[in-house]
Scaffold this motif. Structure first.
Motif, mmCIF file in Angstrom:
data_model
loop_
_atom_site.group_PDB
_atom_site.id
_atom_site.type_symbol
_atom_site.label_atom_id
_atom_site.label_comp_id
_atom_site.label_asym_id
_atom_site.label_seq_id
_atom_site.Cartn_x
_atom_site.Cartn_y
_atom_site.Cartn_z
ATOM 1 N N LEU A 1 -45.075 4.851 -45.968
ATOM 2 C CA LEU A 1 -43.926 5.424 -45.271
ATOM 3 C C LEU A 1 -44.264 5.619 -43.798
ATOM 4 O O LEU A 1 -45.397 5.958 -43.444
ATOM 5 N N ILE A 2 -43.243 5.440 -42.950
ATOM 6 C CA ILE A 2 -43.345 5.693 -41.521
ATOM 7 C C ILE A 2 -42.502 6.904 -41.181
ATOM 8 O O ILE A 2 -41.333 6.986 -41.565
ATOM 9 N N ASP A 3 -43.077 7.845 -40.462
ATOM 10 C CA ASP A 3 -42.358 9.000 -39.922
ATOM 11 C C ASP A 3 -42.169 8.729 -38.438
ATOM 12 O O ASP A 3 -43.152 8.727 -37.674
ATOM 13 N N ASP B 1 -42.745 -8.279 -39.962
ATOM 14 C CA ASP B 1 -43.973 -8.117 -40.748
ATOM 15 C C ASP B 1 -44.235 -6.639 -41.048
ATOM 16 O O ASP B 1 -44.653 -6.290 -42.155
ATOM 17 N N LEU B 2 -44.001 -5.786 -40.068
ATOM 18 C CA LEU B 2 -44.169 -4.347 -40.296
ATOM 19 C C LEU B 2 -43.160 -3.849 -41.318
ATOM 20 O O LEU B 2 -43.505 -3.076 -42.220
ATOM 21 N N LEU B 3 -41.921 -4.306 -41.204
ATOM 22 C CA LEU B 3 -40.882 -3.861 -42.132
ATOM 23 C C LEU B 3 -41.203 -4.306 -43.560
ATOM 24 O O LEU B 3 -40.973 -3.561 -44.514
ATOM 25 N N ALA B 4 -41.754 -5.515 -43.692
ATOM 26 C CA ALA B 4 -42.092 -6.019 -45.017
ATOM 27 C C ALA B 4 -43.194 -5.191 -45.668
ATOM 28 O O ALA B 4 -43.236 -5.052 -46.896
ATOM 29 N N ALA B 5 -44.089 -4.625 -44.842
ATOM 30 C CA ALA B 5 -45.200 -3.829 -45.369
ATOM 31 C C ALA B 5 -44.858 -2.351 -45.501
ATOM 32 O O ALA B 5 -45.697 -1.562 -45.922
ATOM 33 N N VAL C 1 -38.716 4.413 -44.154
ATOM 34 C CA VAL C 1 -38.860 5.083 -42.861
ATOM 35 C C VAL C 1 -38.190 6.443 -42.939
ATOM 36 O O VAL C 1 -37.075 6.578 -43.446
ATOM 37 N N MET C 2 -38.902 7.454 -42.468
ATOM 38 C CA MET C 2 -38.354 8.795 -42.329
ATOM 39 C C MET C 2 -37.977 8.940 -40.859
ATOM 40 O O MET C 2 -38.845 9.019 -39.988
ATOM 41 N N LYS D 1 -34.367 0.387 -46.339
ATOM 42 C CA LYS D 1 -35.643 0.906 -45.850
ATOM 43 C C LYS D 1 -35.529 2.312 -45.267
ATOM 44 O O LYS D 1 -36.541 2.881 -44.854
ATOM 45 N N LEU D 2 -34.317 2.872 -45.235
ATOM 46 C CA LEU D 2 -34.149 4.215 -44.676
ATOM 47 C C LEU D 2 -34.312 5.227 -45.802
ATOM 48 O O LEU D 2 -33.388 5.495 -46.561
ATOM 49 N N TYR D 3 -35.497 5.796 -45.887
ATOM 50 C CA TYR D 3 -35.786 6.756 -46.956
ATOM 51 C C TYR D 3 -35.202 8.126 -46.649
ATOM 52 O O TYR D 3 -34.664 8.797 -47.539
ATOM 53 N N GLU D 4 -35.281 8.539 -45.385
ATOM 54 C CA GLU D 4 -34.893 9.906 -45.052
ATOM 55 C C GLU D 4 -34.442 9.994 -43.597
ATOM 56 O O GLU D 4 -34.988 9.332 -42.724
#
Length: 280
Positions: free
Chosen positions: A142-144, A156-160, A164-165, A199-202
Motif C-alpha cells: 500500500l502507498i500512503d 510499473d509502480l501501479l502494477a506493483a 493507494v491511501m 487501486k483507490l483503497y482509502e
C-alpha cells in the motif's frame, strides 16, 4: 537506488488492513498547516542545531556531519523541535533490498507493508523495486500519499501496488492551496484514475473547523467517487485534527472538531453510499 528512510515500524494496525510493517520515507513537497509529523518534511543539512539540545548526548558532530547513536537515544523528540529544516538526524539512506531485509523478519506476523512519509512517491523507482520484492513473497503493498505524483505515468509502480491511501485535504483548489501550498488538480485526477483502476483503497480528510469548508469538501469528494464504488469499495477515513506534533505557529490557530461534528460528516458519507467509514 536509495531512499532516505525516516523510520520503520515493524507492526502497525492503523496503516491499512491487518498487521503491517509501515515504512516512512523522508521528504515532502507539501507544507500542510496541520502536519503532525513535520520532522519528515525536510532534509538534514547537518547544521548541528540539534546536537547541543540532545539530553542524552545521542547526537554528536563529526567531520561536519551530525552523527546519531541509537543506543543512547530515548526518543524524546527534542532534536525535531530544534531543527530549523523540519528534518531529523535519525534518518538512514537505504536500498529497496535493505528495507526488504528488515521487512522479511516480520513475515510470519504481517499481511503486508505500507509506505508513507513525508511523501513516499518522491521515490517512485525505489517503491517499484521494493514492492516487487514484497509481492514476490505473497505480501500486499500500500502507498500512503498526498497524490502529487501522476500515477497514470507510472504503470510499473501501479502494477506493483495493491492500493493507494490518498489524502484529499480540500476539494476547492484555493482552499487546498491555502492549507498545503499546492493546487489539487493532479490529486483529484489521481483519485478518479486510481478508483477507475480499482487501486483507490482509502481516501482521508483531516477536519479542523474553520480551516476550510469540511461539509462541501466531503460532499464533492463523494459525488466525484460514488460512480466508482461498484468497481471497488473505497474506505473513507475522517481524521479529527489534533495538535500533537503540529508546529506551534500553526497549532495555535487550529480547532479540534467535536465528536458530534465528526458523526455528522460520517452521516453525509453514508447517505452518499459509502459503507466503510472510519472516524479517528
Amino acid at each position: 537506488m536509495l531512499a532516505t528512510v525516516n523510520k520503520i515500524i515493524p507492526f502497525s494496525t492503523v496503516d491499512g488492513p491487518g498487521n503491517r510493517t509501515a515504512i516512512f520515507l523522508q521528504g515532502c513537497n507539501m507544507n500542510c498547516l496541520y502536519c503532525h509529523n513535520p520532522e519528515t518534511r525536510g532534509k538534514c543539512m547537518h547544521c548541528g542545531a540539534c546536537v547541543n539540545s540532545c539530553p542524552t548526548e545521542a547526537l554528536s558532530f563529526k567531520n561536519q556531519r551530525v552523527s546519531y547513536d541509537s543506543v543512547k537515544c530515548v526518543h524524546c523528540d527534542t532534536c525535531f523541535k530544534n531543527c530549523p529544516y523540519d528534518s531529523s538526524p535519525k534518518t538512514a539512506h537505504m536500498t529497496p533490498e535493505q528495507v526488504w531485509q528488515v521487512v522479511q523478519k516480520q513475515i510470519p506476523f504481517i499481511r503486508g507493508i505500507t509506505v508513507s512519509g513525508g511523501e513516499c512517491t518522491l521515490y517512485p523507482a525505489f517503491l517499484t523495486k521494493l514492492f516487487t520484492l514484497v509481492q514476490a513473497h505473497g505480501l500486499s503493498t500500500l502507498i500512503d500519499s498526498n497524490g502529487t505524483l501522476d500515477f497514470e505515468h507510472y504503470p510499473d509502480l501501479l502494477a506493483a501496488t495493491d492500493g493507494v491511501m490518498l489524502d484529499i485535504k480540500a476539494y476547492d483548489s484555493e482552499e487546498h492551496k491555502r492549507i498545503t501550498g499546492w493546487d489539487n488538480s493532479i490529486i483529484l485526477k489521481n483519485a478518479r484514475f486510481l478508483a477507475s483502476k480499482a487501486k483507490l483503497y482509502e481516501v482521508r480528510t483531516v477536519i479542523s473547523p474553520g480551516l476550510f469548508d469540511g461539509e462541501q469538501t466531503i460532499m464533492q469528494i463523494c459525488d466525484m467517487l460514488r460512480p466508482y464504488l461498484p468497481i471497488r469499495p473505497i474506505r473513507y477515513k475522517l481524521i479529527s485534527y489534533r495538535p500533537m506534533g503540529v508546529r506551534p505557529q500553526y497549532a495555535k490557530n487550529l480547532q479540534i472538531p467535536t465528536a458530534n461534528q465528526m458523526e455528522y460528516y460520517a452521516g453525509l458519507l453514508a447517505a452518499k453510499g459509502f459503507e466503510d467509514i472510519i472516524i479517528i
